[in-house]
Design a protein around this motif. Structure first.
Motif, PDB file in Angstrom:
ATOM      1  N   ARG A 672       0.832  -1.215   0.000  1.00 27.47           N
ATOM      2  CA  ARG A 672       0.000   0.000   0.000  1.00 27.47           C
ATOM      3  C   ARG A 672       0.860   1.256   0.000  1.00 27.47           C
ATOM      4  N   LYS A 673       2.098   1.144   0.467  1.00 28.65           N
ATOM      5  CA  LYS A 673       2.989   2.301   0.552  1.00 28.65           C
ATOM      6  C   LYS A 673       3.832   2.478  -0.699  1.00 28.65           C
ATOM      7  N   PHE A 674       3.630   1.609  -1.686  1.00 25.43           N
ATOM      8  CA  PHE A 674       4.385   1.726  -2.933  1.00 25.43           C
ATOM      9  C   PHE A 674       3.974   2.988  -3.688  1.00 25.43           C
ATOM     10  N   PRO A 675       4.917   3.614  -4.383  1.00 21.96           N
ATOM     11  CA  PRO A 675       4.557   4.751  -5.239  1.00 21.96           C
ATOM     12  C   PRO A 675       3.817   4.250  -6.480  1.00 21.96           C
ATOM     13  N   PRO A 676       3.230   5.125  -7.284  1.00 21.46           N
ATOM     14  CA  PRO A 676       2.610   4.693  -8.547  1.00 21.46           C
ATOM     15  C   PRO A 676       3.587   3.853  -9.361  1.00 21.46           C
ATOM     16  N   THR A 677       3.095   2.747  -9.908  1.00 18.04           N
ATOM     17  CA  THR A 677       3.971   1.774 -10.568  1.00 18.04           C
ATOM     18  C   THR A 677       3.440   1.423 -11.953  1.00 18.04           C
ATOM     19  N   LYS A 678       4.321   1.455 -12.936  1.00 20.95           N
ATOM     20  CA  LYS A 678       4.012   1.034 -14.299  1.00 20.95           C
ATOM     21  C   LYS A 678       4.783  -0.254 -14.580  1.00 20.95           C
ATOM     22  N   VAL A 679       4.058  -1.305 -14.930  1.00 23.53           N
ATOM     23  CA  VAL A 679       4.673  -2.602 -15.217  1.00 23.53           C
ATOM     24  C   VAL A 679       4.512  -2.885 -16.704  1.00 23.53           C
ATOM     25  N   LEU A 680       5.595  -3.341 -17.338  1.00 26.07           N
ATOM     26  CA  LEU A 680       5.543  -3.672 -18.760  1.00 26.07           C
ATOM     27  C   LEU A 680       6.189  -5.041 -18.983  1.00 26.07           C
ATOM     28  N   VAL A 733       7.224   3.080 -25.937  1.00 21.68           N
ATOM     29  CA  VAL A 733       6.152   2.829 -24.976  1.00 21.68           C
ATOM     30  C   VAL A 733       6.679   2.992 -23.556  1.00 21.68           C
ATOM     31  N   CYS A 734       7.901   2.502 -23.311  1.00 23.52           N
ATOM     32  CA  CYS A 734       8.516   2.659 -21.991  1.00 23.52           C
ATOM     33  C   CYS A 734       8.677   4.140 -21.649  1.00 23.52           C
ATOM     34  N   VAL A 735       9.158   4.909 -22.627  1.00 21.68           N
ATOM     35  CA  VAL A 735       9.321   6.349 -22.418  1.00 21.68           C
ATOM     36  C   VAL A 735       7.984   6.988 -22.080  1.00 21.68           C
ATOM     37  N   ARG A 736       6.935   6.581 -22.794  1.00 22.63           N
ATOM     38  CA  ARG A 736       5.624   7.155 -22.552  1.00 22.63           C
ATOM     39  C   ARG A 736       5.154   6.874 -21.115  1.00 22.63           C
ATOM     40  N   ARG A 737       5.388   5.693 -20.630  1.00 27.62           N
ATOM     41  CA  ARG A 737       4.972   5.349 -19.258  1.00 27.62           C
ATOM     42  C   ARG A 737       5.765   6.141 -18.217  1.00 27.62           C
ATOM     43  N   ILE A 738       7.057   6.328 -18.466  1.00 27.81           N
ATOM     44  CA  ILE A 738       7.861   7.127 -17.539  1.00 27.81           C
ATOM     45  C   ILE A 738       7.406   8.581 -17.569  1.00 27.81           C
ATOM     46  N   GLU A 739       7.089   9.079 -18.757  1.00 28.38           N
ATOM     47  CA  GLU A 739       6.566  10.450 -18.874  1.00 28.38           C
ATOM     48  C   GLU A 739       5.276  10.605 -18.084  1.00 28.38           C
ATOM     49  N   GLU A 740       4.443   9.582 -18.091  1.00 27.08           N
ATOM     50  CA  GLU A 740       3.190   9.646 -17.329  1.00 27.08           C
ATOM     51  C   GLU A 740       3.468   9.742 -15.834  1.00 27.08           C
TER      52      GLU A 740
END
Length: 752
Positions: A672-680, A733-740
């Protein structure tokens, strides 16, 4: 796949990266049945034709066509059973994907390939120029492939019957010996022969075939005895068969994955950092203003925790003692405050963000340099400094050494952000494969220590369960050219299960570095410039070996191997000689390559792919066919080798349920304490189920998480972004997720 916020070009490339791939995640049941019927009809027709052919090849074709029909008939009920329940294991209804779906997609592609091969025979069998011998081998390979996939479907049914509540991993209470015994009975050779990489897009398939061929050549050099010259000579002669016989290449690859030790994996993967490969990013990738190595001294770091109290970050000390931690700073722009930029102008103001990157490599190999190609691209696209952590590698530095270094480097960057050209307001973590695992584990360490976590996390094809527990996606290792089952298990074991004598060896290691970071001035740093790359006179890349003149480069010492460096040198020199013989000399080669890349109408990736193909072809000119005795490599890897292997005895090992080793075991409270996470991940990734299950856990505790599953690409595709258009678009796509993640954090700061 989640395709929200992608440009239309990216969507088109990612969704259609295989010309023959189905439009959906897998072919519908009706379409698959239709294709199976088409395949059966063609095979029956061919079988009837060749039943009257009494030649050896004619009978082989006859039996192969019958075998294909038999395999697809046996597979049909298994396909239906898996297809009925596979949706229960998806991340959500908008992101269809899991190991079960991946295998059905592999089967769809195999069926289409078998149709194409069978139609070729059907159309040409009456021709005077019918290449019976060649096509016989193609059809036999297809029949073996279909039979092996049928065996895999049987394993998938067993795994599915043992999994409940959408869990993709078999329960630990189930005895795994039987499953692994059945794994050993699957014929892997058909996946590494003439149809190697059929499940990937065309550009990736060419690269994988080159890598597979390189692996076989490298094994000859690595295991042969004698002087460097005799090794090179003998290996060239003995490697002829790998060029002309795909089945021999397949046999060698399977035997390497089963019998070679982790040192072989390290040595082979480190070829990505050979001088020849190191020069490619400077030619193809965007230029960067800063690319330098910094050694972080092993001095205590004190930062403020979430309660406003001082917290002393532990200095890494496990196994190899107190050593500096090496990091690489990459930036597209020169920014105020950056180390080594004193007196330079003009300068941009510090960025409000920093990207911390952890590279992959199975915990045992590679560094930020081997990932330089796409990192340069990221640095330009994101317009933020990137700090890459070159953590120490197993087996010499197993768990938890790398984790200690990641946490230490993160805290150092947080405290000394001004030296990195950033205000430190936003720190995003990005990692792939093993590096992504370390990124998740270091976040758990931050939570445990009550210190601020990174602002967001991006993780690509991450193993979140460092254990041999089966899952459907992990069965993809049986056909993965880059991550065969044996390689995966050996790397995980090297990291998670250290030699019991290793701790004792280093327990009394009390090396201490006395110089602190604060004591080193800007002029000191400039004086300690170690070397420049061969192209540094006209290059944007400047490399510093160390901030301390007496410091040992840990990454270099860890990667040292009694045979590894020698083998790297041989292969590197050999490749250079071949290229030089074609183009004249090194300087003209580089100039002509740069000129052609700048003037060509097609993409940089295509040009580099052509270069790889040319290099591969140039090898063949120096091969000599003749009678000879078996090489040392053949004696070790090929001769007297059982077609089956006991996976239980060779690859099973005990691993503690430690969340810092396997983040999937983290508690709900910590997640629950994790920051926002993007998994690919990608559909053909052996770690796909790891990604899905971890994303599910984050989602179930109400965390901000998204999951992307790309098509047609392999595990580690980011390293091929220079060679493949599809891999390059995957990098976008990875760049786009990091930008988000960056945008989300900046918006939150504005609101606050």
């Amino acid at each position: 796949m989640n395709i929200s916020n992608l440009s239309q070009d990216e969507v088109n490339v990612v969704e259609n990266c295989e010309n023959h791939a189905p439009a959906n995640a897998s072919t519908s049941h009706t379409e698959r049945d239709l294709k199976i019927d088409i395949l059966k009809d063609i095979c029956d027709n061919n079988a009837n034709f060749f039943s009257k052919d009494n030649t050896e090849n004619g009978q082989r074709l006859y039996l192969s066509f019958l075998a294909i029909v038999d395999s697809v008939e046996k597979a049909k009920p298994k396909i239906l059973a898996i297809e009925t329940d596979m949706h229960y294991f998806d991340f959500d209804e908008n992101t269809p994907g899991n190991g079960y779906r991946s295998f059905l997609l592999v089967l769809d592609l195999a069926i289409q390939m078998a149709i194409d091969c069978s139609e070729k025979v059907l159309q040409k069998r009456d021709s005077t120029f019918f290449r019976k011998t060649y096509l016989t081998k193609d059809i036999e390979s297809c029949s073996h492939l279909m039979n092996s996939l049928d065996s895999c479907l049987t394993q998938l049914q067993t795994i599915m019957s043992l999994c409940t509540d959408g869990n993709l991993f078999v329960g630990e209470d189930y005895p795994l010996d039987e499953l692994f015994t059945q794994y050993g009975e699957i014929n892997q050779h058909c996946f590494y022969g003439r149809h190697l990489g059929f499940q990937y897009c065309d550009s990736i398939r060419n690269v994988l075939q080159f890598i597979a061929l390189s692996m076989t050549l490298f094994s000859e050099v690595y295991y042969n005895q004698g002087s460097m010259i005799s090794k090179a000579t003998n290996s060239v002669i003995s490697s002829t068969k790998f060029f002309i016989d795909p089945e021999q290449r397949a046999k060698r690859i399977v035997n390497i994955s089963q019998h070679a030790e982790v040192d072989f994996c390290k040595a082979f993967w480190f070829l990505a950092e050979a001088e020849l490969m190191n020069q490619l990013p400077s030619i193809v990738s965007p230029s960067v203003a800063i690319s330098k190595v910094i050694q972080i001294p092993p001095e205590p770091i004190v930062i403020e925790n979430l309660d406003g109290e001082s917290y002393e970050v532990p200095v890494p000390s496990s196994y190899i003692g107190r050593k500096s931690v090496q990091v690489r700073l990459i930036s597209h722009k020169i920014r105020e405050g950056m180390l080594g930029t004193k007196g330079k102008s003009p300068m941009d103001p510090p960025s409000n963000a920093l990207l911390i990157h952890c590279h992959g490599g199975g915990f045992v190999a590679q560094s930020s340099k081997s990932h330089d190609g796409y990192l340069r691209h990221w640095a330009k696209k994101l317009d933020v400094p990137i700090l890459c952590i070159d953590y120490s590698l197993a087996p010499e530095a197993p768990f938890p050494r790398a984790l200690e270094e990641i946490l230490f480097a993160y805290c150092w960057a947080k405290k000394h952000h001004e030296f990195l050209g950033t205000t430190g307001e936003i720190i995003i973590g990005a990692g792939d494969s093993a590096g992504a695992n370390l990124l998740l584990s270091s976040t758990l360490k931050c939570i445990e220590s009550n210190i601020p976590t990174m602002s967001g996390l991006f993780v690509a094809y991450v193993p979140t369960l460092v254990h041999y527990i089966p899952s459907p996606a992990r069965l993809l290792c049986m056909m993965d050219p880059l991550l065969p089952f044996g390689f995966l298990m050996k790397c995980l074991k090297a990291y998670a299960c250290p030699d019991p004598h290793l701790q004792q060896t280093f327990s009394n290691n009390n090396n201490k570095d006395t110089e602190s970071f604060e004591e080193i001035t800007e002029s000191d740093i400039m004086e300690l410039q170690a070397h420049k790359s061969p192209t540094s006179e006209n290059s944007d890349t400047l490399t510093y070996e160390s901030l301390e003149s007496n410091e040992v480069n840990v990454s270099d010492s860890v990667s040292s191997h009694k045979s590894g460096p020698l083998m790297n040198e041989i292969l590197e020199r050999y490749a250079k000689e071949q290229q030089l013989s074609v183009d004249g000399n090194k300087d003209t080669t580089k100039a002509s390559t740069s000129q052609s890349l700048s003037n060509a109408s097609n993409s940089f990736q295509s040009k580099v792919a052509n270069f790889v193909c040319s290099l591969r072809n140039s090898f063949s000119k120096y091969l000599v066919i003749g009678e000879r005795t078996a090489s040392d490599a053949e004696k070790l890897l090929d001769l007297d080798t059982s077609p089956q292997i006991n996976f239980v005895d060779r690859f099973c090992f005990e691993v503690p349920k430690d969340p810092f080793l396997s983040p999937i075991f983290a508690t709900d409270e910590d997640l629950r304490k994790f920051p926002p996470t993007k998994v690919l991940s990608v559909e053909m990734d052996p770690c796909l189920d790891d990604c899905i299950m971890f994303a599910k856990r984050l989602k179930n505790v109400g965390n901000d998480v998204s999951l992307d599953i790309l098509r047609g690409l392999p595990h580690g595709f980011l390293n091929f972004s220079l060679f493949s258009k599809e891999a390059h678009e995957g990098s976008n796509v990875c760049v786009r997720r990091i930008e988000e993640l960056l945008k989300q954090r900046r918006q939150n700061q504005t609101i606050l």
